[in-house]
Design an enzyme around this catalytic site. Structure first.
Site, mmCIF file in Angstrom:
data_model
loop_
_atom_site.group_PDB
_atom_site.id
_atom_site.type_symbol
_atom_site.label_atom_id
_atom_site.label_comp_id
_atom_site.label_asym_id
_atom_site.label_seq_id
_atom_site.Cartn_x
_atom_site.Cartn_y
_atom_site.Cartn_z
ATOM 1 N N GLU B 36 0.867 -1.184 0.000
ATOM 2 C CA GLU B 36 0.000 0.000 0.000
ATOM 3 C C GLU B 36 0.901 1.231 0.000
ATOM 4 O O GLU B 36 1.731 1.379 0.879
ATOM 5 C CB GLU B 36 -0.903 -0.042 1.236
ATOM 6 C CG GLU B 36 -1.549 1.260 1.630
ATOM 7 C CD GLU B 36 -2.418 1.894 0.536
ATOM 8 O OE1 GLU B 36 -3.223 1.156 -0.074
ATOM 9 O OE2 GLU B 36 -2.253 3.114 0.269
ATOM 10 N N CYS B 46 -15.286 7.972 2.381
ATOM 11 C CA CYS B 46 -16.561 8.694 2.410
ATOM 12 C C CYS B 46 -16.737 9.490 3.689
ATOM 13 O O CYS B 46 -17.612 10.339 3.779
ATOM 14 C CB CYS B 46 -17.723 7.714 2.313
ATOM 15 S SG CYS B 46 -17.608 6.642 0.911
ATOM 16 N N VAL B 84 3.899 -0.291 -5.743
ATOM 17 C CA VAL B 84 4.247 -1.190 -6.846
ATOM 18 C C VAL B 84 4.389 -0.339 -8.102
ATOM 19 O O VAL B 84 3.455 0.373 -8.487
ATOM 20 C CB VAL B 84 3.167 -2.277 -7.035
ATOM 21 C CG1 VAL B 84 3.452 -3.102 -8.288
ATOM 22 C CG2 VAL B 84 3.107 -3.175 -5.804
ATOM 23 N N TYR B 430 -46.084 0.086 6.988
ATOM 24 C CA TYR B 430 -46.792 1.315 7.330
ATOM 25 C C TYR B 430 -47.067 1.401 8.819
ATOM 26 O O TYR B 430 -47.577 0.468 9.426
ATOM 27 C CB TYR B 430 -48.133 1.406 6.583
ATOM 28 C CG TYR B 430 -49.075 2.382 7.235
ATOM 29 C CD1 TYR B 430 -48.734 3.726 7.302
ATOM 30 C CD2 TYR B 430 -50.254 1.958 7.829
ATOM 31 C CE1 TYR B 430 -49.566 4.623 7.945
ATOM 32 C CE2 TYR B 430 -51.090 2.859 8.474
ATOM 33 C CZ TYR B 430 -50.737 4.191 8.537
ATOM 34 O OH TYR B 430 -51.549 5.072 9.188
ATOM 35 N N TRP B 438 -50.166 5.632 2.400
ATOM 36 C CA TRP B 438 -49.550 5.327 1.113
ATOM 37 C C TRP B 438 -48.094 5.782 1.200
ATOM 38 O O TRP B 438 -47.803 6.976 1.235
ATOM 39 C CB TRP B 438 -50.233 6.075 -0.041
ATOM 40 C CG TRP B 438 -51.561 5.515 -0.443
ATOM 41 C CD1 TRP B 438 -52.784 5.978 -0.076
ATOM 42 C CD2 TRP B 438 -51.814 4.395 -1.312
ATOM 43 N NE1 TRP B 438 -53.774 5.221 -0.652
ATOM 44 C CE2 TRP B 438 -53.212 4.236 -1.411
ATOM 45 C CE3 TRP B 438 -50.991 3.500 -2.012
ATOM 46 C CZ2 TRP B 438 -53.818 3.240 -2.172
ATOM 47 C CZ3 TRP B 438 -51.579 2.504 -2.772
ATOM 48 C CH2 TRP B 438 -52.979 2.384 -2.846
#
Lengths: 464, 464
Positions: B36, B46, B84, B430, B438
């Site tokens: 790394e 994030c 690398v 619901y 709805w």
């Protein structure tokens, strides 16, 4: 020639049918008349516990649409406090009783919409009609209960039944400063969850001081001067100024059944996918019907406003000359109790076994946000999976804020008969305020897939 | 005979592969070495905007796993600050440069996992390397930026680019008391949303005082003594103590490409569904690869930790001798900016048109809870639907608290190629604290289905 649609019941199912039928057929083509035995149309019964808790301050807020609106917008006459007491299918008339003015009259129909809802189970026990014993099915129940809490000194309450409504009411009463005991016949509360998940809910409620008496049945009520003073159970006497009956409901199908409309094994009216009953021209929707469970493939009755609205809409479209079908349910439900969000969909372990499935189950603990993000809360997700196929059969969630609505993702995966292996690849939304990088739904799917794949997760296909 | 797996890149994709490969193959069977070039493994990129905003207080919190954990739990040697610089596919060696001690050495491999991530787009403009100009791709960028804000007097900042990262950074800077101007070449911010939805986000940001300069390109930077002092655009000069580059990223595929590994039209490495590249024994995953978009059926590059984790897991299972596949993406994303939750899945209107779909679109306004329930917040839901079939192609949400994660329901519906008509029947959860009766997803599906069905919603099937 004008057709006449008579609607029995002015709540979710009936009124959804009205608006859809009217949308497609004008008043010259279809006359619509609604008879509702209560004092309100189109209100949120699910909101009653919040009215009692004073989270919602005014009963008026729970009313979605008043009769005047149906008159002006949908050219529909709504008669409150009018009860249909007989249906004559040969003569195509209903007999209507005016509960205020008195008297009965016949009303003719071409189409009949049965939207009679459900009736709370009331135990036939000594004293069950005493003052201070409340059901919580209709808005007037909620208003009366709220008034009692606002104006009298209620110290101790007993809630009979530990289902959704019972537990929601128990919490509402605690919020109003009342000491609450919940009596439940079953060995655990929240029988709609598997025992391991239900016990998480019971623990949270006990932390708020709610006492559970499990495995106890109510045998009667002590009353004095017509008012309740105590609840008598198989294990003792529980003093109470107030009793809430949360024993569930059963479909109000008797009126239609007596007229000859077919009733199914669950006690609900039988309909096809267009909400037609066994009798031509007679439609039914809402809590009074039985519906198809897409996972168990058996009829079920589930009293929920969301189904009533959908079914009523489907009936109304069809009455209006359109084409719509109700595809059945998968048993999704959510509630919030004592800070916990509780949700389920599909079948529980016992239900799956009863339906003939061999299952595996996993429970995973995860967080609602990235672990490092403020407000990350713990949630438990349980998946019930068919053993051979890996198909998701059911899911349950108990967790803190932002846990519950994740059940929708599982409900839709299950609706589409996805396997847990397929679900591990789902492209769900990730950002730290919303989810860990592996969403709880994905973690649960992974764990279930690994369980099915054997202890090392080593699949049978070798492919180095 | 022990195989040797060399992993290039120690973040989400690489480390997910390591843990899965090790789970299936012990150290005697598979030696694993990771190189790394940065200073950290497995951190949440994030989370950087939240570190800058001081919502997350310490960079350490963003690190999921340290090299020691990989050593002890996964018997894997992780070499930080090792880059690398060459892959020799014939000799099966990589050349590694030690960025601290200096010097290069060859390291042999049997399996090679390319997890090199993505590189921020940096404009080749005069002054672009000045002090005070920050990318926000790696954790060290975030740490440096945070230090700058904590210890120096930053008054005015310019953010170049109005995508997710740019806008998240703009908000973070406002939260730190900085005046922020966002410069964007496109005529609107948030190009991942359709213009109608993106403008809702811009409006909310303007209300917080963020200034947008849209349709402007950056042409250079004014610098004094090596530090940035202003951003020069096609329309003027913007003084700035600090500049954030949020111009997006491109796949870091060059190293592997130079060795002969196939690169696709997007610039990402090409893999099959098992994350195998064109070269036997060479695997790739994460931001450096292109992936299959299940709706457009075209390759895309989407730099998101959730995909990197899933792809890395799939590669690791396969390297370990198991069988797993990555099924592609549907472009789901969510973020929270200036109090708004913003989410998308599938294709936008323009993307759908580019992919050859004829579409209809609807936008519906609804609320996150029952309208009467405290905390009910407004949300807009947009659906993009294929005209003939009614199949859901895309969805976008902009709304207040509890709006964003509802995109998952739409993502799963879309994943399963549901039509909006089918979606109107979905059994979603619901209860008043969670949804109107709805659900917004159902309302949007209904409206889209009605749109397709003609203005009156009258279907062609007549069936009174």
């Amino acid at each position: 020639m004008t057709d006449r649609l008579v609607v029995i019941g002015g709540d979710a199912a009936g009124m959804s049918a009205v608006s859809q039928a009217r949308r497609r057929r004008g008043p010259d083509d279809l006359e619509i008349v609604v008879f509702e035995r209560g004092r309100h149309t189109s209100y949120s019964a699910c909101g009653i516990p919040y009215l009692v808790a004073d989270v919602v301050h005014d009963a008026e807020q729970l009313i979605a649409r008043r009769p005047e609106v149906f008159r002006s917008r949908f050219a529909t006459e709504v008669h409150l406090r009018h009860e249909v007491v007989d249906i004559d299918l040969d003569r195509r008339v209903v007999m209507v009783r005016d509960l205020e003015a008195g008297g009965e009259r016949n009303e003719p129909f071409d189409h009949l919409m049965v939207a009679t809802g459900a009736t709370p189970v009331r135990p036939k026990l000594p004293g069950a009609d005493a003052d201070g014993i409340f059901g919580v099915q209709v808005l007037d129940d909620g208003v009366a209960l709220r008034r009692r809490l606002d104006h009298t000194d209620v110290t101790r309450a007993v809630v009979v039944g530990a289902g959704y409504i019972g537990l929601e009411m128990a919490e509402a009463l605690v919020q109003r400063g009342v000491e609450v005991t919940v009596v439940e016949q079953a060995p655990q509360p929240m029988a709609t969850l598997d025992p391991d998940m239900g016990s998480l809910v019971a623990d949270a409620m006990r932390r708020l001081g709610i006492v559970f008496r499990l495995g106890e049945s109510v045998t009667g009520f002590d009353t004095a001067e017509g008012s309740v003073g105590a609840v008598i159970t198989t294990a003792g006497t529980l003093p109470a100024d107030l009793v809430i009956l949360g024993l569930g409901v059963r479909p109000n199908s008797q009126l239609a059944a007596e007229a000859g409309v077919a009733v199914g094994p669950t006690g609900g009216l039988v309909t096809d996918r267009r909400m037609r009953t066994s009798t031509p021209g007679v439609w039914a929707a809402g809590d009074c019907v039985e519906t198809f469970h897409r996972v168990s493939r058996r009829p079920v009755t589930i009293a929920l406003g969301t189904h009533a609205n959908k079914q009523g809409r489907v009936a109304g479209i069809n009455i209006g000359g359109g084409y719509a079908t109700f595809p059945g349910v998968v048993g999704t439900a959510v509630t919030k109790i004592c800070g916990l969000e509780i949700a389920r969909t599909g079948l529980g372990e016992a239900e799956a076994a009863a339906a003939g499935f061999a299952t595996e189950a996993v429970v995973v603990e995860s967080t609602t946000r990235a672990g490092y993000f403020p407000g990350a809360a713990v949630m438990q997700t349980k998946l019930i999976v068919e053993r051979r196929s890996g198909r998701l059969l059911g899911a349950q969630i108990v967790g803190e804020e932002n846990a519950g609505k994740r059940i929708d993702a599982l409900a839709i995966a299950l609706w589409n008969e996805m396997t847990v292996e397929e679900m591990t690849g789902l492209d769900l939304a990730y950002a730290p305020p919303f989810s860990p990088v592996w969403d709880p739904v994905l973690i649960a799917a992974r764990k279930a897939a690994e369980r099915l794949d054997g202890p090392t997760g080593l699949s049978t296909v070798e492919a180095r």
